[in-house]
Design a protein around this motif. Structure first.
Motif, short mmCIF file in Angstrom:
data_model
loop_
_atom_site.label_atom_id
_atom_site.label_comp_id
_atom_site.label_asym_id
_atom_site.label_seq_id
_atom_site.Cartn_x
_atom_site.Cartn_y
_atom_site.Cartn_z
N UNK A 463 25.73 53.95 46.56
CA UNK A 463 25.62 53.47 45.36
C UNK A 463 26.74 52.91 44.58
N UNK A 464 27.75 53.73 44.84
CA UNK A 464 28.89 53.33 44.05
C UNK A 464 29.71 52.09 44.63
N UNK A 465 29.59 52.06 45.88
CA UNK A 465 30.48 50.62 46.58
C UNK A 465 29.42 49.37 46.04
N UNK A 466 28.06 49.62 46.37
CA UNK A 466 27.28 48.39 45.82
C UNK A 466 27.56 48.07 44.37
N UNK A 467 27.48 49.00 43.50
CA UNK A 467 27.33 48.87 42.10
C UNK A 467 28.97 48.05 41.73
N UNK A 468 29.76 48.57 42.36
CA UNK A 468 31.41 47.95 42.01
C UNK A 468 31.24 46.61 42.61
N UNK A 469 30.74 46.18 43.74
CA UNK A 469 30.76 45.08 44.33
C UNK A 469 29.82 43.92 43.17
N UNK A 470 28.77 44.42 42.64
CA UNK A 470 28.06 43.71 42.17
C UNK A 470 28.42 43.24 40.53
N UNK A 471 29.03 44.15 39.91
CA UNK A 471 29.75 43.94 38.75
C UNK A 471 30.75 43.10 38.73
N UNK A 472 31.62 43.37 39.95
CA UNK A 472 32.64 42.34 40.04
C UNK A 472 32.39 40.96 40.24
N UNK A 473 30.94 40.77 40.55
CA UNK A 473 30.38 39.46 40.89
C UNK A 473 29.66 38.81 39.77
N UNK A 474 30.01 39.54 38.42
CA UNK A 474 29.34 39.15 37.23
C UNK A 474 27.84 39.33 37.03
N UNK A 475 27.48 40.71 38.17
CA UNK A 475 25.71 40.78 38.15
C UNK A 475 25.57 42.26 37.36
N UNK A 476 24.86 42.32 36.18
CA UNK A 476 24.75 43.62 35.51
C UNK A 476 23.92 44.58 36.26
N UNK A 477 24.24 45.71 36.39
CA UNK A 477 23.59 46.74 37.20
C UNK A 477 22.74 47.72 36.04
N UNK A 478 21.77 47.87 36.45
CA UNK A 478 21.05 48.87 35.54
C UNK A 478 20.49 49.94 36.81
#
Length: 631
Positions: A463-478
């Motif tokens: 969960x945490x690794x994926x979320x960090x990687x997505x927000x780093x790429x300017x992808x909002x996470x819900x």
């Protein structure tokens, strides 16, 4: 001794990402307490036929199993092939998950009905605005009616949709974009009612009924839609009506929320009907006086799993942890009572509690646990029962053994409670500002990360690794469910986490004062994500399947997660699973779910255990859909 300590440290590192969890995992090993990780180890090697989904016990002609390598047997006694066996097993699993969410929804509706009729104790209609909005979606006339009259008509109308009389779910008519609805009509997967699809699923997996794996999987999508746009959505909306639509709250997460000098009560399960009343009873002067008499400085409530998410969003109640924290909370030695309702509760929980002073109190007639104190909970006597339950917890406080207590000391701050209504209101009542940000590229798209923990994966890592990687790429996470709790423990649910995001998303979050990962609720609240996606699609005049969205369940374990993932995909949202579902024994089923379905729903499933590679897949899909939209 040195080698033994080294082994323990290595084992702890493999089990969890969060430091407070590691502290208590070490204590569990030193105390000799068996946890889910130990039981997983003892199960190795797990049944290969079961992992591939090619074993069948549908009837007593078997059980049968198919050789996954092309040898004999290639058919079960009835003649079922691997395609049929895998598809039937998947439908069975999905229907179980849909039933779990939808039955939860039915209970909330029944309480709403009893409350409207004045037959419940302690409950009230809290959000009249939401009540009227949902009633309008259901075509209910609200002029000149009291809130109780509206609530009664709404509850009865929704309950009728669990059967087959109405042949349709009004949320589908009112909320699903026309283009998406046309896609479902073409595929023949428009849900007709909640219970009907689940019952029909059980009929189809009976030997001698549906033998076409494609037909079975199409019905699986229809069953999932009856959950996401039916039972789950009803559960969410009616919980909001009864207890209030969530608004942003600040609180704290992880096992550090337990108190050294208060009565600790863990609320674990999924149904807010119980937990909301426990919160109310915990403020009762009689209960507080009793706590003082027993030497405690008050009562400390802490959530676990999705009951925790429900309480967090509406009351700001702290959350102790996720699925895999339930045993660890008891191992702290500081929990007087764990109050449970249903779903995601380990049958071993009473065994773990027997090693400490903790009382486990079960409350649902459909979920009894040998060794627990059972106290039936019903709306007519809800407040009285809640007080009785808390008395048991308070009277247990003197039995706590200080020598066996270990509470971590680093709670994590969080901001949660981002309902769809709150997000839209923050944007000025329309999603146009968000759409403009997506068009400009400051936000590439959004991904919903949902689901559970699984001891096969280092707790919270996926969960945490994926979320960090997505927000780093300017992808909002819900997020919802245990995924949201995992990211909360890691510090991603606070505005300061915007510093970890890419330049565009970081700027947006800092302007709005929000985290880059938004906590939207419990697992039934994935329906909030559907509503948000639907409203954005309607503003753009497209289908949900056209939007630059993705879904992910990095550490899932539950049948409910199969239903959630399936209604995401059926609604047009590409979804990546971190753990393979039990379908790998059928090449045809795998191809249908991961490739051929793209031509039907403009989405598909993917399996990728590595969260960094999963982020690549999700970003690629988001960019594909951006290109198709011309942005």
């Amino acid at each position: 001794m040195h080698h033994e300590l080294k082994f323990i440290k290595q084992e702890i590192e493999k089990r969890a990402l969060n430091e407070t969890d590691k502290e208590i995992i070490e204590k569990s090993i030193l105390d000799g307490i068996e946890t889910a990780w130990d039981r997983l180890y003892k199960q190795q090697p797990q049944c290969g036929f079961g992992l591939l989904g090619v074993c069948c016990n549908r009837c007593v002609l078997g059980p049968c199993r198919i050789d996954p390598f092309g040898g004999e047997p290639q058919r079960g006694v009835c003649g079922a092939t691997s395609d049929l066996i895998v598809a039937r097993n998947l439908l069975d699993t999905l229907a179980t998950g849909a039933a779990a969410h939808s039955d939860h929804g039915r209970e909330v509706l029944e309480v709403l009905l009893h409350t409207a009729e004045g037959k419940s104790q302690g409950y009230q209609i809290t959000d009249e605005e939401k009540l009227k909005a949902v009633a309008v979606d259901y075509g209910i006339k609200i002029e000149g009616k009291s809130k109780e009259e509206i609530a009664k008509e709404l509850a009865v109308t929704m309950l009728e949709e669990f059967g087959t009389l109405t042949y349709g779910i009004k949320f589908v008519d009112a909320r699903v974009p026309e283009k998406t609805k046309q896609m479902w009509q073409k595929l023949g997967i428009v849900p007709r009612s909640v219970d009907r699809e689940i019952v029909e699923a059980m009929h189809r997996v009976q030997m001698g009924v549906d033998s076409d794996y494609v037909n079975i999987l199409l019905h699986a999508l229809r069953t999932a839609l009856s959950d996401g746009w039916g039972g789950s959505m009803m559960a969410t909306d009616c919980s909001d009506i009864l207890f209030g639509t969530p608004t942003p709250k600040t609180s704290i997460f992880n096992l550090s929320v337990l108190s050294k000098d208060k009565v600790n009560v863990i609320l674990h399960g999924h149904n807010p009907i119980l937990s909301e009343m426990i919160v109310k009873a915990s403020e009762d002067p009689e209960i507080l006086k009793l706590a003082e008499q027993k030497g405690a400085k008050g009562i400390n409530l802490a959530g676990m799993c999705c009951t925790g998410n429900e309480l967090l969003m509406r009351k700001g109640v702290p959350i102790a942890g996720t699925l895999l924290d339930q045993e660890l909370a008891i191992v702290t030695g500081a929990v007087e009572a764990m109050i449970i309702d249903y779903q995601c509760i380990f049958p071993s929980i009473t065994f773990t509690a027997s090693c400490y002073h903790t009382k486990v109190i079960s409350t649902s007639s459909k979920a009894k646990f040998p060794g627990a104190i059972h106290m039936e909970f019903n709306p007519a006597s809800a407040f009285d029962t809640a007080k009785q339950i808390l008395r048991i917890a308070v009277e247990n406080f003197p039995n706590r053994n200080p020598d066996r207590v270990k509470i971590p000391e680093k709670p994590m701050k969080v901001m949660a409670g981002f309902s769809e209504e709150v997000i839209r209101k923050a944007l000025g009542g329309s999603y146009k500002p968000l759409i403009d940000l997506i068009v400009s590229g400051k936000i590439k798209g959004a991904v919903g990360i949902v689901g559970c923990n699984n001891p096969k994966i280092k707790m919270d890592y996926g969960h945490v690794t994926l979320a960090k990687e997505l927000i780093k790429r300017d992808i909002l996470v819900v997020e919802t469910g245990c995924s949201a709790v995992a990211c909360g423990k890691a510090g991603l649910l606070q505005p300061e986490a915007a510093d970890m995001a890419g330049e565009g998303l970081r700027q947006v979050c800092k302007t709005l004062g929000i985290p880059p990962v938004l906590h939207m609720g419990s697992c039934v609240d994935c329906s909030r994500i559907l509503v948000m996606a639907s409203k954005i699609a309607k503003e753009l005049g497209v289908g949900i399947e056209d939007l630059p969205l993705g879904g992910a369940a990095p550490e899932w374990y539950s049948q409910k997660a199969v239903s959630i993932g399936s209604y995401f995909v059926a609604s047009g949202v590409y979804t990546v699973l971190g753990i393979p579902p039990t379908v790998m024994g059928s090449k045809n089923v795998v191809e249908l779910l991961t490739d051929k379905i793209k031509g039907l729903t403009n989405s598909a499933f993917a399996v990728e255990p590595d969260p960094l590679k999963a982020a690549d897949l999700l970003e690629s899909e988001i960019m594909r859909k951006r290109k198709a939209l011309g942005i």
